[in-house]
Design an enzyme around this catalytic site. Structure first.
Site, mmCIF file in Angstrom:
data_model
loop_
_atom_site.group_PDB
_atom_site.id
_atom_site.type_symbol
_atom_site.label_atom_id
_atom_site.label_comp_id
_atom_site.label_asym_id
_atom_site.label_seq_id
_atom_site.Cartn_x
_atom_site.Cartn_y
_atom_site.Cartn_z
ATOM 1 N N SER A 1 13.785 -9.628 27.023
ATOM 2 C CA SER A 1 15.009 -9.588 26.886
ATOM 3 C C SER A 1 16.525 -8.470 26.697
ATOM 4 O O SER A 1 17.228 -8.541 28.107
ATOM 5 C CB SER A 1 15.830 -10.342 25.438
ATOM 6 O OG SER A 1 15.373 -11.933 25.750
ATOM 7 N N HIS B 1 22.358 -11.255 20.120
ATOM 8 C CA HIS B 1 21.561 -11.149 21.287
ATOM 9 C C HIS B 1 22.660 -10.491 22.567
ATOM 10 O O HIS B 1 21.909 -10.078 23.441
ATOM 11 C CB HIS B 1 20.697 -12.027 21.117
ATOM 12 C CG HIS B 1 20.193 -12.253 22.104
ATOM 13 N ND1 HIS B 1 20.386 -12.651 23.887
ATOM 14 C CD2 HIS B 1 18.316 -12.080 22.411
ATOM 15 C CE1 HIS B 1 18.717 -13.254 24.871
ATOM 16 N NE2 HIS B 1 18.300 -12.570 23.998
ATOM 17 N N ASP C 1 24.465 -16.174 27.637
ATOM 18 C CA ASP C 1 23.717 -15.076 26.204
ATOM 19 C C ASP C 1 24.645 -15.927 25.441
ATOM 20 O O ASP C 1 24.900 -17.116 25.703
ATOM 21 C CB ASP C 1 23.758 -13.907 26.615
ATOM 22 C CG ASP C 1 22.568 -13.523 25.750
ATOM 23 O OD1 ASP C 1 22.107 -13.644 24.255
ATOM 24 O OD2 ASP C 1 21.726 -12.611 26.786
#
Ligand code: NAG
Ligand code: NAG
Ligand code: NAG
Ligand code: NAG
Length: 807
Positions: free
Chosen positions: A584, A246, A191
């Site tokens: 996600s 994220h 990520d």
């Protein structure tokens, strides 16, 4: 194809920083994989959409003289060099024209080619390098060259969710106890990096050291501990810092440690933890604020598998691509063949059909659903009607609902981008339409600047009942509610209803904080990408659904949680959590479940683990009805997959539909042919051939869900189940078929006397739907039912499968 859809929401063709970037960003959100930071306009880099969209297709070719990063597949080096990474790299360098010196500096930047950038030795045999077309031609003539394609940029696609999934810290019993909270399992998260100082990654001394087989480690700047056992970067430096948020959010969702007293914007208060809170986390930074590049992603996969992770979590992806040209599919094939399950986001291209990413059958493809939590901000109209909106701007607005305000809605300014001089919105609640999944901050600013007292945002019609909450820090934020398009139409109707001039339409917003137990839940989130799979239409996808809407989880202190342009502004405890949406967010929930299953069954194959999660998933919601989609219509398999994950059942499925490399190889041979097999399977086993493995038609792959053509002649598939429950077990087939569909299972009873024993049966499906034109897809299910297990496989009969045979 993708470029057209991509500009639908776009007001500008330039991806750039700042507020205007909201439009291209959202275009991306809607049509590519999971950028999950739905509408975080400060981060356009994750999502370079419009002007590069055409180039995102794998067929795109660069300008002749320009260099471009290629992923080059080559034969493995001679046997005596295998296992020696330096020798491997020299082998890869030997393919390059002599002018290219070894080692490179800038990957994303520099204009000159510079040797082997990443050398891959684990998930594929090959390397990445920046090459001109002429240099590529030289490389392609070297003996041992297999193929090359230009890399693409891919996209990034909770206090409460463990409990929603039935995970609680109960004394004795409970799946968390049984599975040791995932203890000893290493979860690899590819990520944007991680904020290693976040309490979710703290080692309080109760997490044991990683397994002796663990070979990973941390970059010099990050102190590894027993919780965070790996931190590596593949984006050009040694920094694993998460400048985006994220990666911190997804890693914590999969396996974050328990943190008490967590809330964001004063809401959602409770204890946060990941799904496998005692599992170890290894972070592979493959994306930065510039985006994610496939060559880096492959390097991360390569390293993760070599380090010895037990599961790989990928909340990113590009548009659907043939499997033999899709680096994620290729790397996942090798990872899976080495026993490492790969869990991927299905993408945020919904609700349009055929928008899925990461659909290869050996990947666990995740759809996003809602939870039973609502950040309730009810809109009360002067006529007494009430609508259940949602909002995160509640903390300083509790008293707002105690009085009524004039309601303002103007067809001329319905998007609230600007208001005329003579428009009087002072002290009023303004109703605004939206064209995007979340309201743009510019509309909030426009209403505030015009003196509005509050704002009601009306969801775009496509999004149905799915409300992706917008985020603003309390200071200066207007009282706000986001409502569904249906509710919005009624509110507008009231605002515009003719009446006497003296009669004022009024409304107020009542902030009800955080409601739990909302029904129906889960529902499919509007943005969750839909099947059928474009790359492999004969295997039903997505696989399962997990929470992905308005998910609260960890956030780096140095990254803004809201949509202000300013960053690095929230070094306050309250802002180290954030509410984010996307597939996600759903993906690491499933990754966490994989970790729990893995802990209990270390010897299970990735296919067996996937089967366990799929066949034990729930087809019904918390009201006991079939799961519905964003329109509150019954969700199809193509939206919800087999169902919503149920961790407690996934660890004890009774039977599994197992598969191995040879099954998938046969599938690839039937779908794409020998050359594709060579490309995809080289990293797993280079000596596989189609002649030897045979052809496995899509419908005959031993998948835990069944997809057949909808036709009046019976279409028969074979399946094999393996007993992983009690040695002596008896299962009876239970068929659930709607009118117009006939499903026969033969034999109708399976008796096992041993663990690991397999039994084969056939399923014959026939029907014409109910005769109406609309009934092109009909769904039923078969369940193998024993005393203590129900092993359910959806059966999807799709007329389009028959109409367009796959090539
Ligand atoms: C990253 O750190 C390693 C040591 O862990 C070092 O060998 C390497 O040169 C560093 N790379 C960069 C680009 O700083
Ligand atoms: C604007 O509307 C408010 C409330 O309805 C009213 O009090 C005010 O006088 C209006 N202002 C103008 C300039 O019309
Ligand atoms: C909001 O909360 C109040 C009191 O807590 C309750 O009476 C009311 O029904 C709630 N409204 C909605 C729309 O949930
Ligand atoms: C690779 O495939 C060949 C051909 O099917 C097989 O004989 C061999 O055992 C496989 N190797 C491994 C390591 O699985």
């Amino acid at each position: 194809m993708t470029s057209t859809v991509c500009v639908v929401y776009s007001y500008t063709n330039k991806p750039h920083m700042g507020r205007m970037a909201i439009s291209p960003l959202i275009a991306c959100v809607a049509y590519y994989c999971g950028l999950v930071l739905v509408a975080t306009s400060t981060l356009p880099a994750l999502c370079y959409v419009p002007n590069s969209a055409a180039r995102q297709s794998s067929t795109a070719t660069p300008r002749r003289s320009a260099t471009q990063t290629y992923i080059v597949f080559v034969e493995p080096p001679p046997a005596h060099l295998q296992g020696d990474d330096a020798a491997h790299r020299r082998w890869h360098e030997s393919f390059l024209p002599s002018s290219s010196s070894s080692s490179s500096s800038g990957h994303h930047g520099g204009g000159t080619s510079g040797g082997v950038h990443h050398s891959y030795t684990s998930v594929l045999s090959g390397f990445s390098a920046k090459l001109t077309e002429r240099q590529l031609a030289v490389v392609s003539r070297r003996p041992g060259f297999v193929r090359a394609f230009p890399e693409r940029r891919v996209h990034l696609m909770t206090t409460h969710t463990p409990a929603f999934l039935g995970l609680t810290q109960s004394r004795g019993g409970g799946v968390w106890d049984a599975a040791g909270y995932g203890e000893g399992v290493v979860v690899g998260v590819l990520d944007t990096g991680v904020d290693e100082t976040h309490p979710s990654f703290a080692d309080d001394g109760t997490v044991p050291p990683p397994p002796a087989t663990w070979k990973g480690g941390c970059v010099p700047t990050v102190p590894c501990n027993n919780k965070l056992v790996g931190a590596a970067s593949f984006v050009g430096d040694n920094s694993t810092a998460d400048e985006v948020g994220h990666g911190t959010h997804t890693a914590a969702t999969a396996a974050g440690w328990f943190v008490d007293g967590v809330s964001v914007f004063g809401l959602g208060s409770g204890t946060a933890s990941g799904i496998a809170p005692r599992a170890h986390i290894a972070v592979y930074k493959v994306c930065d604020a510039q985006g994610c590049f496939e060559s880096d992603l492959l390097a991360g996969m390569d390293a993760a598998v070599k380090d010895g992770v037990d599961v790989v979590s990928l909340s990113l992806g590009g548009p659907s691509t043939p499997f033999d040209k899709d680096p994620i599919a290729i790397a996942a094939f090798a990872a899976s063949s080495k026993g490492v399950p790969v869990v991927c986001a299905g993408g945020n291209g919904g609700p349009r059909p055929s928008t899925l990413s990461n659909e290869a059958p050996w990947i666990l493809t995740v759809a996003a659903g809602t939870t039973d939590r609502s950040f309730r901000a009810a809109v009360h109209l002067g006529d007494g009607e009430t609508f259940a909106g949602e909002s995160l701007t509640q903390a300083n607005n509790a008293g707002f609902g105690s009085r009524a305000y004039p309601l303002y809605y103007s067809l001329g300014a319905n998007y609230c981008d600007s208001f005329d001089e003579d428009a009087n919105v002072t002290g009023k609640i303004v109703v605004c339409d939206t064209e995007t999944p979340v309201p743009p901050p510019s509309s909030v600013d426009a209403v505030r600047e015009a003196g509005g007292a509050g704002v009601v945002f009306v969801n775009e019609a496509d999004f149905g009942y799915t409300i992706v909450v917008e985020k603003f820090r309390d200071d200066g934020s207007l009282p706000m509610s986001q409502v569904t398009a249906v509710d919005g139409a009624k509110i507008m109707g009231y605002a515009m209803r003719a009446g006497s001039a003296s009669e004022t339409r009024t409304a107020t917003i009542v902030f009800n904080s955080t409601l739990l137990g909302v029904r129906p839940a889960p529902t499919v989130a509007a943005f969750s990408s839909r099947g059928p799979s474009a790359a492999g239409p004969g295997v039903p996808k997505p696989d399962v659904m997990a929470p992905g809407l308005n998910i609260l989880a960890a956030w780096p202190a140095a990254v803004s949680v809201d949509n202000d342009d300013t960053t690095n502004t929230n070094n306050e405890q309250e802002y180290i959590y954030n509410v984010v949406s996307g597939t996600s967010m759903a993906t690491p929930h499933v990754t966490g479940v994989v970790a729990l299953v893995r802990k209990m069954h270390p010897d299970w194959s990735p296919a067996a683990i996937k089967s366990a999660i799929m066949t034990s998933s729930s087809a019904v919601d918390n009201a006991g009805h079939i799961i519905v989609d964003e329109e509150h219509k019954q969700a199809t398999y193509y939206a919800a997959g087999a169902g919503h994950v149920v961790p407690a059942k996934a660890v004890d499925p009774g039977l599994v539909y197992d598969m191995g490399v040879r099954d998938y190889a046969g599938y690839i041979c039937a779908l794409l042919g020998e050359a594709a097999l060579k490309a995809i399977a080289a990293g797993a086993n280079a000596s596989l051939t189609c002649a030897e493995v045979g052809l496995v038609p899509e419908a005959q792959l031993n998948y835990p869900a069944i997809l057949v053509p909808l036709q009046s002649e019976p279409f028969t598939v074979e399946r094999t189940v393996t007993n992983v429950g009690p040695a002596t077990s008896r299962y009876v087939a239970k068929v659930d078929a709607p009118e117009g569909l006939t499903i026969d299972v033969d034999p109708a009873e399976l008796r096992f006397t041993e663990v690991k024993e397999t039994k084969t049966f056939t399923v014959s499906v026939s029907g014409g739907g109910d005769g109406t034109e609309q009934m092109k897809i009909v769904e039923g299910s078969i369940s193998w039912v024993s005393q203590d297990h129900v092993v359910r496989s959806p059966v999807v009969a799709d007329a389009s499968i028959a109409a367009t045979p796959t090539t």
